[in-house]
Design an enzyme around this catalytic site. Structure first.
Site, PDB file in Angstrom:
ATOM      1  N   GLU A  76       0.775  -1.200  -0.014  1.00 22.74           N
ATOM      2  CA  GLU A  76       0.012  -0.012   0.169  1.00 22.74           C
ATOM      3  C   GLU A  76       0.919   1.200   0.206  1.00 22.74           C
ATOM      4  O   GLU A  76       1.364   1.721   1.049  1.00 22.74           O
ATOM      5  CB  GLU A  76      -0.722   0.104   1.150  1.00 22.74           C
ATOM      6  CG  GLU A  76      -1.836  -1.325   1.079  1.00 22.74           C
ATOM      7  CD  GLU A  76      -2.676  -1.245   2.278  1.00 22.74           C
ATOM      8  OE1 GLU A  76      -3.807  -1.794   2.271  1.00 22.74           O
ATOM      9  OE2 GLU A  76      -2.369  -0.813   3.571  1.00 22.74           O
TER      10      GLU A  76
ATOM     11  N   LYS B 192      -7.365  -5.067  11.053  1.00 18.29           N
ATOM     12  CA  LYS B 192      -8.047  -3.772  10.899  1.00 18.29           C
ATOM     13  C   LYS B 192      -9.128  -3.303  12.108  1.00 18.29           C
ATOM     14  O   LYS B 192      -9.373  -2.117  12.296  1.00 18.29           O
ATOM     15  CB  LYS B 192      -8.988  -3.855   9.619  1.00 18.29           C
ATOM     16  CG  LYS B 192      -9.507  -2.264   9.311  1.00 18.29           C
ATOM     17  CD  LYS B 192     -10.388  -2.299   7.855  1.00 18.29           C
ATOM     18  CE  LYS B 192     -11.125  -1.114   7.993  1.00 18.29           C
ATOM     19  NZ  LYS B 192     -12.026  -1.389   6.890  1.00 18.29           N
TER      20      LYS B 192
ATOM     21  N   ASP C 185      -0.642   0.380  10.436  1.00 19.39           N
ATOM     22  CA  ASP C 185      -0.412  -0.677  11.113  1.00 19.39           C
ATOM     23  C   ASP C 185       0.940  -1.352  10.407  1.00 19.39           C
ATOM     24  O   ASP C 185       1.645  -2.366  11.039  1.00 19.39           O
ATOM     25  CB  ASP C 185      -1.641  -1.929  10.724  1.00 19.39           C
ATOM     26  CG  ASP C 185      -2.539  -1.818  11.992  1.00 19.39           C
ATOM     27  OD1 ASP C 185      -2.203  -1.056  12.970  1.00 19.39           O
ATOM     28  OD2 ASP C 185      -3.526  -2.679  11.520  1.00 19.39           O
TER      29      ASP C 185
ATOM     30  N   ASP D  55     -10.664   2.840   3.592  1.00 22.47           N
ATOM     31  CA  ASP D  55      -9.496   2.373   3.562  1.00 22.47           C
ATOM     32  C   ASP D  55      -8.367   3.011   2.841  1.00 22.47           C
ATOM     33  O   ASP D  55      -9.023   3.968   1.818  1.00 22.47           O
ATOM     34  CB  ASP D  55      -9.803   0.872   2.546  1.00 22.47           C
ATOM     35  CG  ASP D  55     -10.368  -0.243   3.424  1.00 22.47           C
ATOM     36  OD1 ASP D  55     -10.593  -0.024   4.789  1.00 22.47           O
ATOM     37  OD2 ASP D  55     -10.923  -1.002   2.964  1.00 22.47           O
TER      38      ASP D  55
ATOM     39  N   ASP E 210     -16.288  -5.869   9.425  1.00 26.99           N
ATOM     40  CA  ASP E 210     -17.053  -4.910   9.086  1.00 26.99           C
ATOM     41  C   ASP E 210     -18.518  -5.426   9.237  1.00 26.99           C
ATOM     42  O   ASP E 210     -19.330  -4.776   9.783  1.00 26.99           O
ATOM     43  CB  ASP E 210     -16.705  -4.214   7.652  1.00 26.99           C
ATOM     44  CG  ASP E 210     -16.326  -5.318   6.700  1.00 26.99           C
ATOM     45  OD1 ASP E 210     -16.438  -6.611   7.052  1.00 26.99           O
ATOM     46  OD2 ASP E 210     -15.736  -5.040   5.716  1.00 26.99           O
TER      47      ASP E 210
HETATM   48  O1  LIG Z   1      -3.721  -5.442   9.972  1.00 24.08           O
HETATM   49  C1  LIG Z   1      -4.513  -4.949   9.132  1.00 24.08           C
HETATM   50  C2  LIG Z   1      -4.994  -5.582   7.862  1.00 24.08           C
HETATM   51  C3  LIG Z   1      -5.443  -4.644   7.012  1.00 24.08           C
HETATM   52  N1  LIG Z   1      -5.548  -3.301   7.505  1.00 24.08           N
HETATM   53  C4  LIG Z   1      -6.402  -2.321   6.488  1.00 24.08           C
HETATM   54  O2  LIG Z   1      -7.686  -2.786   5.991  1.00 24.08           O
HETATM   55  C5  LIG Z   1      -8.070  -2.347   4.796  1.00 24.08           C
HETATM   56  C6  LIG Z   1      -8.740  -3.283   3.951  1.00 24.08           C
HETATM   57  O3  LIG Z   1      -7.651  -4.228   3.489  1.00 24.08           O
HETATM   58  P1  LIG Z   1      -7.546  -4.799   1.888  1.00 24.08           P
HETATM   59  O4  LIG Z   1      -6.398  -5.795   1.757  1.00 24.08           O
HETATM   60  O5  LIG Z   1      -7.568  -3.489   1.162  1.00 24.08           O
HETATM   61  O6  LIG Z   1      -8.843  -5.761   2.117  1.00 24.08           O
HETATM   62  P2  LIG Z   1     -10.192  -5.537   1.116  1.00 24.08           P
HETATM   63  O7  LIG Z   1     -10.619  -7.203   0.732  1.00 24.08           O
HETATM   64  O8  LIG Z   1      -9.990  -4.616  -0.265  1.00 24.08           O
HETATM   65  O9  LIG Z   1     -11.049  -4.963   2.090  1.00 24.08           O
HETATM   66  C7  LIG Z   1     -12.557  -5.144   2.078  1.00 24.08           C
HETATM   67  O10 LIG Z   1     -12.812  -6.365   3.216  1.00 24.08           O
HETATM   68  C8  LIG Z   1     -12.227  -6.016   4.465  1.00 24.08           C
HETATM   69  C9  LIG Z   1     -12.809  -7.486   5.336  1.00 24.08           C
HETATM   70  O11 LIG Z   1     -12.399  -8.429   4.824  1.00 24.08           O
HETATM   71  C10 LIG Z   1     -12.626  -4.703   5.089  1.00 24.08           C
HETATM   72  O12 LIG Z   1     -12.285  -4.599   6.507  1.00 24.08           O
HETATM   73  C11 LIG Z   1     -12.252  -3.617   4.020  1.00 24.08           C
HETATM   74  O13 LIG Z   1     -12.907  -2.469   4.590  1.00 24.08           O
HETATM   75  C12 LIG Z   1     -13.127  -3.858   2.715  1.00 24.08           C
HETATM   76  O14 LIG Z   1     -12.758  -2.861   1.883  1.00 24.08           O
HETATM   77  C13 LIG Z   1      -6.918  -1.679   4.333  1.00 24.08           C
HETATM   78  O15 LIG Z   1      -6.897  -0.299   4.396  1.00 24.08           O
HETATM   79  C14 LIG Z   1      -5.745  -2.102   5.279  1.00 24.08           C
HETATM   80  O16 LIG Z   1      -4.783  -1.222   5.353  1.00 24.08           O
HETATM   81  C15 LIG Z   1      -5.288  -2.823   8.539  1.00 24.08           C
HETATM   82  O17 LIG Z   1      -5.355  -1.647   9.019  1.00 24.08           O
HETATM   83  N2  LIG Z   1      -4.822  -3.602   9.312  1.00 24.08           N
HETATM   84 MN   LIG Z   2      -9.282  -2.976  -0.355  1.00 27.60          MN
END
Ligand SMILES: O=c1ccn([C@@H]2O[C@H](COP(=O)(O)OP(=O)(O)O[C@H]3O[C@H](CO)[C@@H](O)[C@H](O)[C@H]3O)[C@@H](O)[C@H]2O)c(=O)[nH]1
Ligand SMILES: [Mn+2]
Length: 712
Positions: A83, A254, A112, A278, A418
């Site tokens: 990221e 998260k 994180d 995010d 979420d």
């Molecule tokens: O230990 C962690 C892991 C992830 N994140 C953040 O969580 C967000 C979502 O992560 P991403 O890898 O982009 O996952 P997605 O699958 O795109 O996310 C979807 O699915 C997740 C649940 O599985 C939700 O938390 C997200 O909001 C939703 O957009 C990102 O901003 C990460 O930076 C953290 O802050 N800490």
């Molecule tokens: Mn995402």
């Protein structure tokens, strides 16, 4: 449709082959068809009462302009390599520049990754914001992520003044960009940069992403009268937070980050409304805050709403949505449908919350939020004192013996933190709103390789299955607060993982039987044949119609079908297995963060809509094996029909539906055969996958005849 399904069930019930002739194949088909029927019924719920909403922002400002509440905005990031900090700060800048009084906005970045590179990027962004925010407001530009905005050239007619400022701000953006990128390229932060802010001293040799003290810096202090932009107008508050991480404490991914943000922000700005995005999703509509407030501040219904959710719109979707990343039909049908029953899901980003409900408070009849009470609290603490106080709230110890993650804040222990959080909020009596304005509120980036998409769906399906088994299961735990239609809507996703078993059964067993010349469907001349054909055709025509209506292309619909099969046979299967392993204590929770960057070749293939495999993932072995099995079975079936010895006569009439099913699966799998046999690029399927899947097919075909008999 329902009648058609009932006839299929009736047919299965009444035509069980005599015992002793291995009727298990038959019962399996029956089971799968029962499940699909049940699942179809569930999926109808969201089609009953769709709700579409719009807002009247002029009325909001007319009535409340001086009483608008504070808004805290949480941005989450987890890893500076996948990221990139530049992406993160673009998101941050887009939410700092809302068309909203800046002094009422507090932006909090949770890192994180605990990375000095991200901290430095935010520091640079705080400086750039002094030019960016006044520029946006003065010329009313959209979108307010500078990267997205400057990706299109300046279009005439532009006034001289605008063109001049445009050039100047763009120049500044480019300077910021190169500054942020320099230490990433060189792999270290120079002494010169370190001297710019005392915050860098936190990163000593002992700090690693998984083991460090809390790092909290208020980069822009909204309470400070000198915190102004180049035009002398106030700037938002901007805070960098890397919560404490220790190997002996679970950090809850998260969800843990969100809860730390909730506590820290309560000490600094304590806004009653919270926006969560995010880092990969910038705000594309500068009026999004006002839109959300139109719901929260609505005099009649506003007090019932806990959150306002926008769809997860993506900018990097190809024309035909090759990985079905853009969940077109879900956005256009399911969410509005859920809204009709009192509330769409919380899907993690692009969501405005009421702090109160997010913190676990119940809704009670007659409740009204007092907006005037919540205007900014000015404290006379110095920044250092405030930082120190807030810091303690982000330490691991802050959650010991508390309800955080259970009853308060975002829930722990679920891979879709979420969704389960939104559900608990609704179980506390609150309602939610789905809002999809003509100009998308938020735009994000989705995964661009097949493997990433499948891994993401594994996480989702696993999390949803955890919800089924949790204390707020829409399927099994009823507390009267959630309508039946909404419970059904949740169950569509909650049961994703379980669709894997009937789906696998349907793509493997009929093919194997065809290979052996064993029929499992009614013959063409039978009246039951019509029921099957009707259900299949009606279902797919309806799916096609809905896809097209929701804005998908024809090819996009076809891609969706393919992805549905891929997801069910791999992601969902792995999600199911993982949940079982976790329940039996063999595996722990994890969160595989989706990569937001890829190399040029991968990007190129994605743009040309060439499916990206490129690794020997076990998921690909399953996909390849199913594709090959169906190919072999079709040939086997043809051989049986055409060349069988006369004493083992096989009637084509008996096998028509199996031929059609195999043929359909072969057509759907064309990209798989290409990747196996014809492509030579890096994104094709490696030989190891071919080998493993062949072993599977050979085994299946040789064991098959033992399991199924022609006399079935
Ligand atoms: O230990 C962690 C892991 C992830 N994140 C953040 O969580 C967000 C979502 O992560 P991403 O890898 O982009 O996952 P997605 O699958 O795109 O996310 C979807 O699915 C997740 C649940 O599985 C939700 O938390 C997200 O909001 C939703 O957009 C990102 O901003 C990460 O930076 C953290 O802050 N800490
Ligand atoms: Mn995402």
């Amino acid at each position: 449709m329902f009648l058609g399904m009932c006839s299929i069930w009736f047919y299965r019930w009444n035509h069980v082959p005599e015992t002793g002739k291995r009727p298990w194949v038959w019962y399996g088909m029956f089971g799968a068809e029962l499940f699909f029927g049940f699942y179809w019924v569930l999926s109808q719920s969201v089609r009953w009462r769709p709700l579409r909403r719009s807002t009247f922002k002029e009325r909001l400002s007319h009535r409340y302009e001086n009483k608008l509440p504070n808004v805290d905005i949480f941005v989450c990031t987890a890893d500076p390599t996948i990221e990139p900090p530049l992406l993160v700060v673009n998101t941050v800048l887009s939410v700092m520049a809302y068309d909203y009084p800046s002094e009422k906005i507090g932006v909090y970045l949770s890192d994180d990754g605990g990375s000095a590179l991200t901290f430095y990027a935010l520091l640079e962004a705080s400086r750039f914001s002094k030019h960016w925010i006044p520029f946006c407001k003065k010329f009313n530009v959209e979108p307010r992520s500078p990267a997205a905005y400057f990706s299109t050239p300046l279009r005439p007619p532009a006034s001289d003044l605008f063109a001049e400022e445009w050039q100047a701000v763009k120049k500044r953006y480019q300077v910021m960009e190169s500054r942020i990128e320099a230490p990433i390229k060189s792999g270290m932060i120079s002494e010169e940069i370190k001297a710019e802010h005392e915050g860098f001293s936190e990163w000593d040799a002992k700090v690693t992403a998984r083991n460090h003290q809390t790092i909290l810096k208020i980069l822009l202090d909204g309470r400070d009268p000198e915190n102004t932009d180049v035009d002398g107008r106030p700037l938002p508050t901007l805070v960098y937070l890397a919560r404490e991480k220790r190997p002996q404490y679970p950090h809850h991914f998260k969800a843990g980050a969100m809860n730390a943000l909730l506590r820290v922000s309560s000490a600094i700005s304590n806004a009653p409304i919270i926006l969560n995005v995010d880092c990969d999703m910038y705000s594309n509509n500068s009026e999004a805050v006002r839109d959300a407030l139109c719901f929260f501040m609505d005099e009649e219904k506003g007090h019932e709403f806990a959150y306002v959710q926008h769809p997860q719109s993506l900018i990097n979707v190809t024309k035909n949505n090759i990985y079905h990343n853009r969940l077109t039909v879900i956005d256009a049908k399911d969410h509005p449908g859920a809204d009709g029953f009192g509330g769409p899901m919380y899907i993690g980003t692009g969501c405005f919350h009421r702090r109160r409900s997010l913190c676990g408070r119940e809704y009670w009849k007659g409740y009204k939020e007092d907006w005037s009470k919540n205007t900014a609290k000015k404290s006379d603490e110095s920044v250092t004192e405030l930082e120190k106080r807030a810091k303690g709230l982000a330490n691991c110890a802050a959650e010991e013996n508390s309800h955080w993650g259970k009853k308060v804040g975002v829930r722990y222990g679920c891979a879709v933190e979420d969704v389960i959080t939104g559900l608990s909020i609704q179980r506390n009596g609150w309602k939610s709103v789905y809002f999809n304005p003509p100009r998308s509120g938020f735009l994000g980036i989705g995964p661009i390789t097949l493997e990433q998409v499948l891994i993401q769906h594994k996480r989702w399906s696993e999390g949803h299955l955890q919800i089924v088994l949790s204390d707020c299961s829409p399927l099994f735990r009823w507390n009267g607060k959630i309508k039946i239609g909404l419970r059904m809507a949740y169950s569509i996703y909650n049961l994703w993982a379980t669709t894997s078993i009937p789906a696998l059964y349907y793509v493997i067993v009929p093919a194997l039987c065809l290979y052996n010349g064993t029929p499992v469907f009614p013959k063409m001349s039978s009246p039951w044949f019509v029921a099957f054909v009707y259900v299949i055709v009606a279902n797919h025509m309806n799916g096609l119609f809905e896809s097209l209506w929701s804005g998908e292309t024809l090819q996009g619909w076809w891609n969706m079908l393919r992805m549905m099969i891929f997801k069910r046979t791999t992601s969902y299967l792995f999600g199911l297995v993982n949940t079982i392993l976790k329940l039996s204590g063999f595996s722990k929770s994890s969160f595989v963060v989706t990569a937001k960057v890829a190399d040029e070749e991968v990007n190129g293939r994605y743009d040309r809509e060439i499916m990206e495999f490129g690794s020997a993932s076990p998921m690909f072995v399953i996909i390849a094996a199913i594709a090959l099995l169906n190919l072999v079975s079709l040939c086997g079936g043809l051989k049986a029909v055409l060349f069988a010895p006369s004493n083992e006569f096989v009637d084509f009439d008996d096998l028509v539906l199996q031929f059609l099913l195999c043929g359909f699966l072969i057509l759907i799998n064309v990209p798989v055969y290409e990747a196996l046999f014809f492509r030579r690029d890096e994104g094709s399927l490696p030989a190891a996958v071919m080998l493993r899947s062949l072993v599977f097919v050979v085994l299946a075909c040789s064991i098959g005849p033992l399991l199924v008999t022609k006399s079935l």
